[in-house]
Design a protein around this motif. Sequence first.
Motif, PDB file in Angstrom:
ATOM      1  N   ASP A 117      50.397  26.931 -30.600  1.00 30.15           N
ATOM      2  CA  ASP A 117      49.362  25.674 -30.878  1.00 30.15           C
ATOM      3  C   ASP A 117      48.004  26.300 -30.161  1.00 30.15           C
ATOM      4  N   ALA A 118      46.947  25.910 -30.711  1.00 30.05           N
ATOM      5  CA  ALA A 118      45.478  26.234 -30.029  1.00 30.05           C
ATOM      6  C   ALA A 118      44.828  25.130 -29.686  1.00 30.05           C
ATOM      7  N   ASP A 119      43.799  25.119 -28.778  1.00 27.55           N
ATOM      8  CA  ASP A 119      43.022  24.042 -28.622  1.00 27.55           C
ATOM      9  C   ASP A 119      41.740  24.359 -27.988  1.00 27.55           C
ATOM     10  N   THR A 120      40.577  23.726 -28.259  1.00 27.04           N
ATOM     11  CA  THR A 120      39.316  24.431 -27.926  1.00 27.04           C
ATOM     12  C   THR A 120      38.627  23.338 -26.699  1.00 27.04           C
ATOM     13  N   VAL A 121      37.969  23.985 -25.957  1.00 33.36           N
ATOM     14  CA  VAL A 121      37.141  23.410 -24.741  1.00 33.36           C
ATOM     15  C   VAL A 121      35.844  23.944 -24.637  1.00 33.36           C
ATOM     16  N   ASP A 122      35.013  22.656 -24.391  1.00 36.73           N
ATOM     17  CA  ASP A 122      33.580  23.151 -24.585  1.00 36.73           C
ATOM     18  C   ASP A 122      33.090  23.219 -23.023  1.00 36.73           C
ATOM     19  N   ASP A 123      31.786  23.582 -22.952  1.00 39.54           N
ATOM     20  CA  ASP A 123      31.364  23.914 -21.695  1.00 39.54           C
ATOM     21  C   ASP A 123      31.133  22.608 -20.625  1.00 39.54           C
ATOM     22  N   ASP A 124      31.198  21.600 -21.139  1.00 35.23           N
ATOM     23  CA  ASP A 124      31.133  20.433 -20.489  1.00 35.23           C
ATOM     24  C   ASP A 124      32.485  20.186 -19.843  1.00 35.23           C
ATOM     25  N   THR A 125      33.366  20.492 -20.660  1.00 35.03           N
ATOM     26  CA  THR A 125      34.785  20.272 -20.175  1.00 35.03           C
ATOM     27  C   THR A 125      35.186  21.133 -19.191  1.00 35.03           C
ATOM     28  N   ILE A 126      34.646  22.417 -19.350  1.00 29.44           N
ATOM     29  CA  ILE A 126      34.912  23.566 -18.338  1.00 29.44           C
ATOM     30  C   ILE A 126      34.183  23.157 -17.236  1.00 29.44           C
ATOM     31  N   ARG A 127      33.019  22.662 -17.108  1.00 26.53           N
ATOM     32  CA  ARG A 127      32.499  22.103 -15.943  1.00 26.53           C
ATOM     33  C   ARG A 127      33.193  20.904 -15.170  1.00 26.53           C
ATOM     34  N   SER A 128      33.478  20.075 -15.900  1.00 26.92           N
ATOM     35  CA  SER A 128      34.288  18.833 -15.126  1.00 26.92           C
ATOM     36  C   SER A 128      35.359  19.264 -14.743  1.00 26.92           C
ATOM     37  N   THR A 129      36.383  20.139 -15.574  1.00 28.84           N
ATOM     38  CA  THR A 129      37.732  20.646 -15.109  1.00 28.84           C
ATOM     39  C   THR A 129      37.613  21.302 -13.962  1.00 28.84           C
ATOM     40  N   ILE A 130      36.699  22.579 -13.411  1.00 30.29           N
ATOM     41  CA  ILE A 130      36.479  22.976 -12.395  1.00 30.29           C
ATOM     42  C   ILE A 130      36.219  21.850 -11.189  1.00 30.29           C
ATOM     43  N   LYS A 131      35.383  21.141 -11.494  1.00 30.76           N
ATOM     44  CA  LYS A 131      35.139  20.048 -10.389  1.00 30.76           C
ATOM     45  C   LYS A 131      36.381  19.190  -9.971  1.00 30.76           C
ATOM     46  N   THR A 132      36.931  18.651 -11.018  1.00 36.51           N
ATOM     47  CA  THR A 132      38.089  17.737 -10.684  1.00 36.51           C
ATOM     48  C   THR A 132      39.374  18.303 -10.302  1.00 36.51           C
ATOM     49  N   VAL A 133      39.836  19.827 -10.606  1.00 39.03           N
ATOM     50  CA  VAL A 133      40.546  20.474  -9.818  1.00 39.03           C
ATOM     51  C   VAL A 133      40.332  20.484  -8.514  1.00 39.03           C
ATOM     52  N   PHE A 134      38.971  21.064  -8.166  1.00 36.12           N
ATOM     53  CA  PHE A 134      38.831  21.312  -6.902  1.00 36.12           C
ATOM     54  C   PHE A 134      38.937  19.913  -6.066  1.00 36.12           C
ATOM     55  N   ASP A 135      38.204  18.992  -6.421  1.00 35.13           N
ATOM     56  CA  ASP A 135      38.261  17.543  -5.861  1.00 35.13           C
ATOM     57  C   ASP A 135      39.642  17.189  -5.512  1.00 35.13           C
ATOM     58  N   GLY A 136      40.503  17.325  -6.527  1.00 32.46           N
ATOM     59  CA  GLY A 136      41.881  16.597  -6.640  1.00 32.46           C
ATOM     60  C   GLY A 136      42.733  17.599  -5.648  1.00 32.46           C
ATOM     61  N   GLU A 137      42.522  18.757  -5.983  1.00 29.23           N
ATOM     62  CA  GLU A 137      43.771  19.728  -5.450  1.00 29.23           C
ATOM     63  C   GLU A 137      43.110  20.792  -4.366  1.00 29.23           C
ATOM     64  N   GLY A 138      41.838  20.815  -4.124  1.00 34.22           N
ATOM     65  CA  GLY A 138      41.184  22.105  -3.449  1.00 34.22           C
ATOM     66  C   GLY A 138      41.511  23.353  -3.837  1.00 34.22           C
ATOM     67  N   ARG A 139      41.500  23.293  -5.300  1.00 35.63           N
ATOM     68  CA  ARG A 139      41.702  24.670  -5.855  1.00 35.63           C
ATOM     69  C   ARG A 139      40.588  25.028  -6.515  1.00 35.63           C
ATOM     70  N   VAL A 140      40.273  26.382  -6.434  1.00 36.09           N
ATOM     71  CA  VAL A 140      39.137  26.871  -7.094  1.00 36.09           C
ATOM     72  C   VAL A 140      39.619  27.719  -8.293  1.00 36.09           C
ATOM     73  N   ILE A 141      38.993  27.417  -9.408  1.00 34.27           N
ATOM     74  CA  ILE A 141      39.461  28.284 -10.641  1.00 34.27           C
ATOM     75  C   ILE A 141      38.114  28.803 -11.321  1.00 34.27           C
ATOM     76  N   CYS A 142      38.521  29.766 -12.148  1.00 37.37           N
ATOM     77  CA  CYS A 142      37.327  30.168 -12.900  1.00 37.37           C
ATOM     78  C   CYS A 142      37.124  29.555 -14.158  1.00 37.37           C
ATOM     79  N   PRO A 143      36.179  29.752 -15.069  1.00 37.23           N
ATOM     80  CA  PRO A 143      36.020  29.206 -16.169  1.00 37.23           C
ATOM     81  C   PRO A 143      36.977  29.149 -17.271  1.00 37.23           C
ATOM     82  N   HIS A 144      37.805  30.484 -17.321  1.00 36.52           N
ATOM     83  CA  HIS A 144      38.721  30.680 -18.407  1.00 36.52           C
ATOM     84  C   HIS A 144      39.948  30.109 -17.873  1.00 36.52           C
TER      85      HIS A 144
END
Length: 432
Positions: free
Chosen positions: A327-354
């Motif tokens: 399967d394949a799914d696409t992610v736009d820049d706004d979702t990349i930004r919100s995911t980085i912030k959500t993962v950090f706020d929720g888990e304290g985990r820092v991830i790259c945009p990819h």
Amino acid sequence: MNFISTRDQTAPATLATALRAGLAPDGGLYVPESLPAFSPADLAGCSDLPATAEQVLADFFADSELTDELATICREALDLPLPLTGIGPYTWMLELHHGPTAAFKDFAARFLAACLQRLRKEDEPEQTVIVATSGDTGAAVAAAFHRRPGFRVVILYPDGRVSERQAHQLGCFGDNITTFRVDGDFDTCQRLAKWALGDADLARQLALTSANSISIGRLLPQIAYFVHATAALWRSIEQPVDVIVPTGNLGNALAAILAREIGLPIGEVVLATNANRTLPDFFSGQRYRGRPGIRTLANAMDVGDPSNFERLAWFFRDRDLRDAGIDADTVDDDTIRSTIKTVFDGEGRVICPHTACAMAVLARRREAGNRQPTVIAATAHPAKFDSVVEPLIGRSVALPPALAELMERPSRAEALEGSIEAFRERLKAWQR
């Protein structure tokens, strides 16, 4: 084992020939004539990645010039940290970014360099390794070949389309590494590399080879780490796992697919792309259509016409590719930004945009009720993308030691017009 071209217009090649050539003479990509078969039980005695790789790759290396060297190559090139970290119920992150340039490309680049070094004869002319990069490949290849006698590396990267730290890495090696910042996108760089490799006279005069994911030497070791991770999980949970892979040129994701094809307990393989929709559009039922790459925050995946689609289609030439557990799914820049912030706020985990692309796809699947055990491939260290990540999480990201050392070096890249004529003129200086 022999290797054949995806275009079937050239004679079967030995592993040594396929590794040294990079691209087949007919312009196709080398693929193995057959795939071995494994089960998790076959790998029970493999305590680390080098041991797994030796066992999994043995058939590919059988009767080649490198057969007796395989164990040493695996130990030398693949002895890198490979954490498999639980990040939620039946969810794990495979951290592939703990090598010398902080990206998953380190595994395969080191493996390819170790192979080519052993294939080179002392009386042979210098070999030129050409690599087009959208951000991470070039630095990994440069690190792997830096100061290796008998090799020159030519890096082509799209000017202004990589992060500042990526650009610094690409130009900081010097010595036998020449770096060009190309006026164009990644597909422009890839086109230049394929032209050079496909020019028979130039390829002969410069002893050209590729270190891009078009090289079979890049694909093979990547299969091994997906095998190692999923076999370990099977021994723990005795269930197949889905794998979500951030992808641009499709090499790493193809490796996960091939790990399943040789028998590992992998369910669906999900391609997490950025706003470059070529693969999601295809898997949603549209005709495959390569197109110019779109610039995004996940720049290493800014690929509009992934080279490894040709390999993927070849492996599934007798089956419906859209009904093959992909399967394949696409992610736009706004979702990349919100995911980085959500993962950090929720888990304290820092991830790259990819990696954020993969995490966003996982979140969608969980919200839709998917509870399959799932592995996320984390492909690059977030410190390489400080200008994106740090404003979102509100703090600095520490550089891993190896990356910090590279940042201390001076860096230089030569400007290059994105045309074959300009590249040909530059290469003339090296022709014998």
